[in-house]
Design a protein around this motif. Structure first.
Motif, PDB file in Angstrom:
ATOM      1  N   LEU A 158      40.567  13.295   8.798  1.00  0.00           N
ATOM      2  CA  LEU A 158      40.875  12.993   7.420  1.00  0.00           C
ATOM      3  C   LEU A 158      41.321  11.544   7.285  1.00  0.00           C
ATOM      4  O   LEU A 158      41.767  10.919   8.259  1.00  0.00           O
ATOM      5  N   SER A 159      41.226  11.007   6.080  1.00  0.00           N
ATOM      6  CA  SER A 159      41.723   9.661   5.841  1.00  0.00           C
ATOM      7  C   SER A 159      43.242   9.628   5.975  1.00  0.00           C
ATOM      8  O   SER A 159      43.934  10.620   5.734  1.00  0.00           O
ATOM      9  N   ASN A 160      43.743   8.469   6.364  1.00  0.00           N
ATOM     10  CA  ASN A 160      45.180   8.246   6.510  1.00  0.00           C
ATOM     11  C   ASN A 160      45.827   9.313   7.387  1.00  0.00           C
ATOM     12  O   ASN A 160      46.951   9.756   7.120  1.00  0.00           O
ATOM     13  N   ALA A 161      45.105   9.709   8.435  1.00  0.00           N
ATOM     14  CA  ALA A 161      45.598  10.723   9.354  1.00  0.00           C
ATOM     15  C   ALA A 161      45.437  10.229  10.784  1.00  0.00           C
ATOM     16  O   ALA A 161      44.570  10.706  11.525  1.00  0.00           O
ATOM     17  N   PRO A 162      46.263   9.257  11.209  1.00  0.00           N
ATOM     18  CA  PRO A 162      46.171   8.784  12.594  1.00  0.00           C
ATOM     19  C   PRO A 162      46.507   9.900  13.568  1.00  0.00           C
ATOM     20  O   PRO A 162      47.352  10.762  13.272  1.00  0.00           O
ATOM     21  N   GLU A 163      45.856   9.889  14.710  1.00  0.00           N
ATOM     22  CA  GLU A 163      46.121  10.936  15.690  1.00  0.00           C
ATOM     23  C   GLU A 163      47.492  10.776  16.337  1.00  0.00           C
ATOM     24  O   GLU A 163      48.167  11.766  16.617  1.00  0.00           O
ATOM     25  N   ILE A 164      47.897   9.538  16.578  1.00  0.00           N
ATOM     26  CA  ILE A 164      49.167   9.304  17.276  1.00  0.00           C
ATOM     27  C   ILE A 164      50.052   8.393  16.438  1.00  0.00           C
ATOM     28  O   ILE A 164      49.613   7.333  15.979  1.00  0.00           O
ATOM     29  N   VAL A 165      51.283   8.817  16.233  1.00  0.00           N
ATOM     30  CA  VAL A 165      52.306   8.006  15.584  1.00  0.00           C
ATOM     31  C   VAL A 165      53.595   8.177  16.379  1.00  0.00           C
ATOM     32  O   VAL A 165      53.937   9.284  16.793  1.00  0.00           O
ATOM     33  N   ALA A 166      54.289   7.084  16.598  1.00  0.00           N
ATOM     34  CA  ALA A 166      55.576   7.143  17.293  1.00  0.00           C
ATOM     35  C   ALA A 166      56.588   6.293  16.541  1.00  0.00           C
ATOM     36  O   ALA A 166      56.258   5.216  16.037  1.00  0.00           O
ATOM     37  N   THR A 167      57.794   6.801  16.439  1.00  0.00           N
ATOM     38  CA  THR A 167      58.884   6.027  15.849  1.00  0.00           C
ATOM     39  C   THR A 167      60.035   5.978  16.838  1.00  0.00           C
ATOM     40  O   THR A 167      60.178   6.853  17.696  1.00  0.00           O
ATOM     41  N   SER A 168      60.858   4.957  16.682  1.00  0.00           N
ATOM     42  CA  SER A 168      61.969   4.785  17.604  1.00  0.00           C
ATOM     43  C   SER A 168      63.046   3.950  16.948  1.00  0.00           C
ATOM     44  O   SER A 168      62.763   3.127  16.058  1.00  0.00           O
ATOM     45  N   SER A 169      64.274   4.177  17.349  1.00  0.00           N
ATOM     46  CA  SER A 169      65.368   3.347  16.844  1.00  0.00           C
ATOM     47  C   SER A 169      66.439   3.204  17.912  1.00  0.00           C
ATOM     48  O   SER A 169      66.589   4.061  18.801  1.00  0.00           O
ATOM     49  N   LEU A 170      67.155   2.111  17.820  1.00  0.00           N
ATOM     50  CA  LEU A 170      68.308   1.862  18.680  1.00  0.00           C
ATOM     51  C   LEU A 170      69.419   1.303  17.811  1.00  0.00           C
ATOM     52  O   LEU A 170      69.218   0.335  17.079  1.00  0.00           O
ATOM     53  N   SER A 171      70.574   1.946  17.869  1.00  0.00           N
ATOM     54  CA  SER A 171      71.731   1.528  17.080  1.00  0.00           C
ATOM     55  C   SER A 171      72.911   1.300  18.018  1.00  0.00           C
ATOM     56  O   SER A 171      73.297   2.196  18.774  1.00  0.00           O
ATOM     57  N   TRP A 172      73.493   0.095  17.960  1.00  0.00           N
ATOM     58  CA  TRP A 172      74.639  -0.267  18.807  1.00  0.00           C
ATOM     59  C   TRP A 172      75.699  -0.903  17.923  1.00  0.00           C
ATOM     60  O   TRP A 172      75.426  -1.880  17.216  1.00  0.00           O
ATOM     61  N   THR A 173      76.872  -0.319  17.924  1.00  0.00           N
ATOM     62  CA  THR A 173      77.975  -0.805  17.084  1.00  0.00           C
ATOM     63  C   THR A 173      79.215  -1.056  17.941  1.00  0.00           C
ATOM     64  O   THR A 173      80.219  -0.337  17.829  1.00  0.00           O
TER      65      THR A 173
END
Length: 906
Positions: free
Chosen positions: A790-805
């Motif tokens: 389908l359109s706008n349907a990538p097979e692989i997506v990854a998200t990540s975050s790093l928070s340091w306070t």
């Protein structure tokens, strides 16, 4: 394409974070958290209401992500589109109008600009349904949390949703006096001011008022008209009152008003730097793989390009990069629009002994209009003049939800029953008109089809003196024999279609939806649960439309040329009629009305078996059935093929599309402790009557898509609208989404949190496709769909975050370092999957560093979104009316933005 160095940094940020889509706790305040940590408490409780009652996230046997307001603030989230950075299974985008914003989960979402289609991903704010997901593309103000439910939601959640649900909970009033003020300045002269105050009005009443004002210059420079497009000029005011006379009763009232007065949304020509494969190919057949090394579609080797240039298209628009944000639309045309959104809601929670009563009542009004140079070129082909009728849509929505919940049989049964009612009144108005050069441009398309040497764009009919060659051909018999005078007259009629079209089409739709539901958790043992949910939904939609149109040249050419449709000149005669009557723009409809009604009844529900082998681990398996209502295509182009429109026998049934249903299967596990959590879900979702809205260069097609279990022998991939039928008994799901989602979070020390999420989703059409579930053939404009993603349907997506306070010394100061990234694989942005609309994979990185004062009383932060200025598109589409000499245009994603934010709290 960005450098390998930049991508390496971004991928390093992903890999280094080692974690999941954010599930930062919001159930405890800071003091409670510190006390729990001091006592060595092992679990970090994360509370969600995804199943209609408050539960620990670790105990909820469904795929749900919870994002705290704190993390949203660090991520720079101001509307639901920004949540792409924190949820890998979610993709929110907008195209020709922000009111048309679409949310997708696991690759499934509602496509296109037609408000008659409901959202596959429902959006709720404080428990109140927003009629379309695009309605939530505005400032949200302070947020308590966001819950993103993945997969069909067919039991709870108010409105049915076939792909998922986004629940946004705004920050509530507090009984402790406090307030805040934030000021942001960024590039593009962005100014954002936020402020709010909360506190008690007595022992039992608390109140809160928040406001946001945001202005910014546009990302596009309209060179022709000397203005900026895709700017920001918006504000939000929200007021709340919370009444808690005792521990058993609470009542919260929320009222809000928001306004946007902005110019949106511009597009640029697609060039080889975005789509290397989008090339002029033999016959200019867009469905054939282009020849490598062939000229770009914007090259003068494409016969339509010299026509555009001769009619006034600025050549710079055809030679610059896809991602150069200088645009050259028609002089005097505007993208200015206005959006107004307001509403009031009340939520009552009352503990009646062992039973809890919950009531959520909401009323909302939403209106939007948007002018546009709808062909996105410097030639005046198609436009909407700004004003109240410019692609306008208005929603008036009343919703009421009642729930009763409690326990029985010595807490062996956790039961919930409820009802839901929604009344939605939708009106759309349109003034779409052919521009002052449409007739000449369309006549040039005819000239190119007959003989390119005859094209003379300087002449009104694009033939000029060359028209005599048609008459004198074949020894004076005429190029088309006895029909030559008819063809010549048809060309002249077509060339006069200038500043003609819609004078005020009005569509009204009233929807009444009621549902009864039950959701029950049976505790078979202390560790084994069976969840059973069932929902009955009844939907009625009443529709009427009245048309206004002054295109008299359409009926003139219909009467003149229809006798030729059955002979050897059918193709040419049909082309002249179609171009004269594009989208059924004809004065024959002026003052005409149609009306219709559709009714639906559906049972949906869920069954989940879950088991906790240890206190920290949950495993589950589930089945669910979801549903999205059918409706009406609010576009006159769907009434009939323009060649055969009979205004004396208008059939509104042609505007209907059927309800979409989905069967979903999922297995998963969740492991959760204070320093570490991990979850995994494997899913398969099968969609029948999948609702697809696509633009074919002339009109928006709305079609249901189904699969055929028998081979169609590629007849669904040819150019015929009559081949590729399937026996009704062989019709089945047409779209399947399957894959796996992994989420993890790691907090080894108090000041450091790392998250990562990875989604692999194969969201594809079946190999053999038909239209409706009666087995009728697929529209030939969709013949690239079978077997593809389908359109706008990538097979692989990854998200990540790093928070340091980290704490800084002993002065009470602390630092802030935050970075998140989203890596998206390749995908096609066009719903028709044409070549040249493919988007290569990309990585978007956001970052924020700052200094925070003692007790968080003040802060100064430097931030950047899209830190590496990644160029990518939201959607590539067929440039209006330029087919078959095809060019593409693209709505671009936002470039890098950066700035400074100061915060004060008291």
């Amino acid at each position: 394409m960005k450098s390998i160095f930049r991508r390496s940094i971004a991928l390093g940020a992903l890999a280094g974070a080692m974690a999941m889509t954010p599930t930062i706790a919001f159930a405890q305040d800071a003091d409670e958290d510190e006390a729990a940590a001091a006592e060595g408490e092992g679990d970090f409780v994360i509370v969600v209401t995804a199943q209609g009652r408050s539960q620990s996230l670790a105990d909820v046997p469904i795929a749900v992500s919870a994002v705290s307001g704190e993390l949203l603030e660090k991520s720079g989230v101001s509307d639901i589109r920004d949540m792409n950075q924190v949820a890998p299974s979610l993709l929110v985008s907008s195209t020709g109008n922000e009111a048309n914003g679409s949310a997708r989960i696991r690759g499934i979402g509602t496509v296109g600009d037609n408000p008659g289609l409901e959202s596959s991903v429902a959006v709720f704010v404080d428990g109140v349904y927003r009629s379309r997901s695009g309605n939530a593309l505005s400032e949200l103000g302070p947020i308590d949390r966001v819950e993103i439910l993945r997969g069909p939601q067919g039991t709870l959640g108010g409105r049915n949703a076939s792909a998922g649900l986004i629940s946004i909970y705004t920050a509530p009033p507090e009984f402790i006096f406090g307030g805040y003020g934030n000021f942001t300045y960024g590039n593009y002269d962005a100014i954002k001011i936020e402020a709010g105050v909360t506190g008690p009005l007595g022992d039992t009443v608390a109140a809160r008022v928040d406001g946001v004002y945001f202005e910014r210059d546009g990302f596009y420079n309209d060179v022709t008209n000397g203005t900026r497009i895709n700017d920001r000029d918006r504000y939000l005011v929200r007021a709340q009152v919370l009444f808690e006379p005792n521990d058993d009763l609470s009542f919260r009232v929320v009222g809000d008003y928001s306004n946007k007065d902005e110019a949106c949304c511009a597009a640029t020509f697609v060039q080889p730097d975005f789509a290397p494969g989008a090339r002029v190919s033999p016959g200019l057949n867009s469905f054939v793989e282009p020849v490598p090394g062939a000229p770009a579609l914007t090259s003068t080797s494409n016969p339509i390009i010299p026509i555009l240039l001769a009619l006034g298209q600025d050549p710079r628009a055809l030679t610059q990069s896809t991602f150069d944000r200088d645009i050259y639309p028609t002089a005097g045309r505007s993208y200015q629009g206005n959006t107004e959104d307001w509403g009031i809601s009340g939520e009552l929670n009352y503990q009646l002994g062992a039973v809890t009563l919950t009531s959520i009542t909401g009323y909302r009004q939403y209106s939007n209009n948007q002018g546009s140079d709808t062909d996105y070129t410097g030639v005046d082909i198609l436009y909407r003049a700004p004003g109240d009728n410019a692609g306008a849509r208005e929603f008036k929505t009343f919703t009421q939800e009642l729930r009763l919940s409690g326990t029985a049989f010595n807490d062996k049964l956790d039961w919930l029953v409820g009802g839901y009612f929604a009344n939605e009144k939708l009106q759309t108005r349109d003034n779409l008109r052919f521009g002052s050069q449409y007739g000449t441009f369309a006549a040039c398309r005819i000239a190119l089809a007959i003989n390119p040497a005859l094209a003379n764009p300087a002449a009104t009919n694009c033939f000029g003196a060359n028209i005599a060659a048609l008459t004198a051909a074949n020894g004076g018999a005429g190029a088309f024999g006895a029909a030559t005078p008819l063809i010549v007259a048809g060309i002249n009629n077509l060339s006069n279609v200038r500043d003609r079209g819609g004078t005020g089409d009005v569509y009204n739709q009233t929807s009444n939806n009621f549902a009864l539901f039950t959701h029950n958790i049976i505790h078979i043992t202390d560790r084994l649960d069976l969840t059973l949910g069932l929902r009955y939904t009844n939907e009625t939609k009443d529709f009427d439309a009245t048309f206004g149109n002054d295109n008299t040249f359409c009926p003139a050419n219909r009467a003149l040329l229809s006798p030729l449709l059955g002979g050897p000149l059918a193709g040419l005669a049909g082309g002249l009629i179609a171009l004269s009557c594009q989208g059924n723009s004809t004065s024959e409809l002026d003052g005409r009305s149609v009306s219709d009604q559709r009714k639906e009844d559906e049972f949906t529900g869920t069954a989940v078996l879950s088991y906790k082998p240890t206190d920290d681990l949950l495993v589950y398996a589930s089945y669910s059935r979801g549903y999205k209502a059918g409706g009406f295509n609010l576009d006159r182009s769907a009434l009939a093929n323009p060649l055969f429109l009979n205004v004396n026998a208008l059939n509104p049934a042609n505007l209907q599309f059927d309800e979409e249903t989905v069967k979903a299967y999922e297995i998963g596990l969740k492991y959760s402790t204070r320093p570490f959590s991990f979850s995994a879900a494997a899913f398969r979702q099968e969609f029948s009557n999948f609702q697809l809205n696509t633009f074919n260069g002339s009109v928006f097609l709305v079609q249901n898509v189904n699969g055929c279990s028998s081979s169609l022998g590629d007849t669904d991939r040819d150019a015929s609208a009559t081949t590729g039928a399937c026996a009704p008994d062989d019709v089945g799901p047409g779209v399947v989404a399957q894959g796996i989602e992994l989420e993890t979070s790691l907090s080894p020390i108090r000041d450091l949190t790392m998250t990562m999420g990875i989604t692999y989703a194969d969201t594809s059409y079946k190999n053999d496709l038909v239209g409706r579930d009666d087995g009728t053939p697929l529209d030939p404009a969709l013949r690239l769909l079978p077997g593809d993603n389908l359109s706008n349907a990538p097979e692989i997506v990854a998200t990540s975050s790093l928070s340091w306070t980290p704490e800084i010394g002993s002065s009470g100061l602390s630092g802030l370092f935050f970075i998140n990234a989203r890596m998206t694989g390749d995908y096609n942005t066009g719903s028709d999957l044409l070549y040249g609309k493919e988007q290569d994979g990309y990585v978007v990185v956001n970052g924020r560093i700052g200094l925070v004062g003692p007790d968080g009383k003040w802060a100064v932060e430097l931030w950047a979104n899209n830190l590496f200025d990644e160029d990518y598109t939201q959607v590539a589409f067929n440039t209006s009316f330029v087919a078959p000499q095809q060019t593409y245009s693209a709505f671009l994603a936002e470039p890098r933005t950066y700035g400074i934010t100061t915060r004060v709290r008291f």
